[in-house]
Design an enzyme around this catalytic site. Structure first.
Site, mmCIF file in Angstrom:
data_model
loop_
_atom_site.group_PDB
_atom_site.id
_atom_site.type_symbol
_atom_site.label_atom_id
_atom_site.label_comp_id
_atom_site.label_asym_id
_atom_site.label_seq_id
_atom_site.Cartn_x
_atom_site.Cartn_y
_atom_site.Cartn_z
ATOM 1 C CB ILE A 1 9.434 -3.228 5.274
ATOM 2 C CG1 ILE A 1 8.470 -4.139 6.028
ATOM 3 C CG2 ILE A 1 9.260 -3.365 3.763
ATOM 4 C CD1 ILE A 1 7.005 -3.771 5.862
ATOM 5 C CB VAL B 1 7.315 -0.221 0.233
ATOM 6 C CG1 VAL B 1 5.842 -0.394 0.059
ATOM 7 C CG2 VAL B 1 7.883 -1.239 1.206
ATOM 8 C CG ASP B 2 4.642 -3.057 -5.462
ATOM 9 O OD1 ASP B 2 4.951 -4.233 -5.231
ATOM 10 O OD2 ASP B 2 3.772 -2.729 -6.296
ATOM 11 N N GLY C 1 3.115 7.155 0.462
ATOM 12 C CA GLY C 1 4.145 7.588 -0.478
ATOM 13 C C GLY C 1 3.489 8.109 -1.746
HETATM 14 N N1 AR6 Z 1 10.686 -0.125 3.632
HETATM 15 C C1 AR6 Z 1 9.730 0.489 4.355
HETATM 16 N N2 AR6 Z 1 9.003 1.525 3.896
HETATM 17 C C2 AR6 Z 1 9.287 1.963 2.648
HETATM 18 C C3 AR6 Z 1 10.267 1.374 1.813
HETATM 19 C C4 AR6 Z 1 10.993 0.278 2.361
HETATM 20 N N3 AR6 Z 1 11.934 -0.363 1.660
HETATM 21 N N4 AR6 Z 1 10.295 2.050 0.632
HETATM 22 C C5 AR6 Z 1 9.372 3.034 0.713
HETATM 23 N N5 AR6 Z 1 8.764 2.989 1.937
HETATM 24 P P1 AR6 Z 1 4.774 3.786 -1.392
HETATM 25 P P2 AR6 Z 1 1.833 3.848 -1.623
HETATM 26 C C6 AR6 Z 1 7.704 3.849 2.484
HETATM 27 O O1 AR6 Z 1 4.907 4.890 -2.371
HETATM 28 O O2 AR6 Z 1 1.804 5.278 -1.224
HETATM 29 C C7 AR6 Z 1 3.873 1.643 -5.888
HETATM 30 O O3 AR6 Z 1 4.275 2.027 -7.175
HETATM 31 C C8 AR6 Z 1 7.465 5.184 1.861
HETATM 32 O O4 AR6 Z 1 8.405 6.134 2.374
HETATM 33 O O5 AR6 Z 1 5.696 2.629 -1.493
HETATM 34 O O6 AR6 Z 1 0.853 2.904 -0.980
HETATM 35 C C9 AR6 Z 1 2.732 0.625 -5.931
HETATM 36 O O7 AR6 Z 1 2.868 -0.285 -6.991
HETATM 37 C C10 AR6 Z 1 6.042 5.470 2.314
HETATM 38 O O8 AR6 Z 1 6.031 6.003 3.651
HETATM 39 O O9 AR6 Z 1 3.268 3.144 -1.426
HETATM 40 C C11 AR6 Z 1 1.528 1.507 -6.098
HETATM 41 O O10 AR6 Z 1 1.346 1.873 -7.450
HETATM 42 C C12 AR6 Z 1 5.392 4.098 2.367
HETATM 43 O O11 AR6 Z 1 6.460 3.154 2.289
HETATM 44 C C13 AR6 Z 1 1.867 2.727 -5.283
HETATM 45 O O12 AR6 Z 1 3.301 2.785 -5.258
HETATM 46 C C14 AR6 Z 1 4.420 3.820 1.236
HETATM 47 O O13 AR6 Z 1 4.885 4.454 0.046
HETATM 48 C C15 AR6 Z 1 1.399 2.606 -3.860
HETATM 49 O O14 AR6 Z 1 1.634 3.831 -3.193
#
Ligand code: AR6
Length: 173
Positions: free
Chosen positions: A14, A36-37, A121
């Protein structure tokens, strides 16, 4: 244009998207994390964390906007998805993330916005269930707002892409 025609899918990172705003799946501290954060904070640079510190956090289901700094996107909308539990309340909170992010985009007159699969995620929300919540909440918002004109769902994995393809096909049929 019909709401479903304003939604697109993208498979990949993203942070690479040149849209007016990307959405971050943050936590309540808004001070960064993994997934993603972490990718968004790394790509935007340290100025993002400095701005986030001044926001004082964000409750689950709500959203806050910052600048995009070194990203191609001018803005970042930070929202906090629910940790999956299976209770009906999590679907309501996840839908609120989409609604409140879209509301900020509409208020800012942002033309285009990209969402990751919020909560799918680290927060363990099943992709299939989450994809239906995401596309329905977005369709309902777009039906009553001309802005944002375009919504992109940015899916990291092929499995996530397929889940969203099915969810979109369902609302288009
Ligand atoms: N681009 C697009 N999607 C992505 C990327 C990227 N670069 N990286 C990961 N994803 P998650 P959550 C996807 O874990 O479940 C953090 O520590 C990933 O494969 O990022 O809402 C925050 O600070 C998944 O499908 O977010 C919170 O503590 C989706 O993004 C916690 O994680 C969301 O995965 C939030 O957890």
């Amino acid at each position: 244009m019909k709401p479903a025609a304003r939604m697109e899918l993208f498979q990949g990172d993203i942070t690479s998207l040149a849209v007016e705003a990307i959405v971050n799946a943050a936590n309540e501290s808004l001070l960064g994390g993994g997934g993603v954060d972490g990718a968004i904070h790394r790509a935007a640079g340290p100025e993002l964390l400095a701005e986030c510190r001044g926001l004082g956090g964000c409750q689950t289901g709500e959203a806050r906007v910052t600048a995009g700094y070194r990203l191609s996107a001018a803005h970042i909308i930070h929202t906090v998805g629910p940790v999956y539990s299976g209770s009906p309340r999590v679907a309501e909170l996840l839908a609120s993330c989409y609604r409140n992010s879209l509301l900020l985009a509409a208020e800012g007159d942002f033309d285009s916005i990209a969402f990751p699969a919020i909560s799918c995620g680290i927060y363990a929300y099943p992709l299939r269930e989450a994809s239906h919540v995401a596309v329905r909440a977005t369709r309902d918002f777009l039906a009553q707002s001309p802005t944002p004109r375009k919504v992109i769902f940015a899916l990291f994995s092929p499995a996530a892409f397929r889940a969203y393809e099915e969810a979109l096909a369902q609302i288009r049929s």
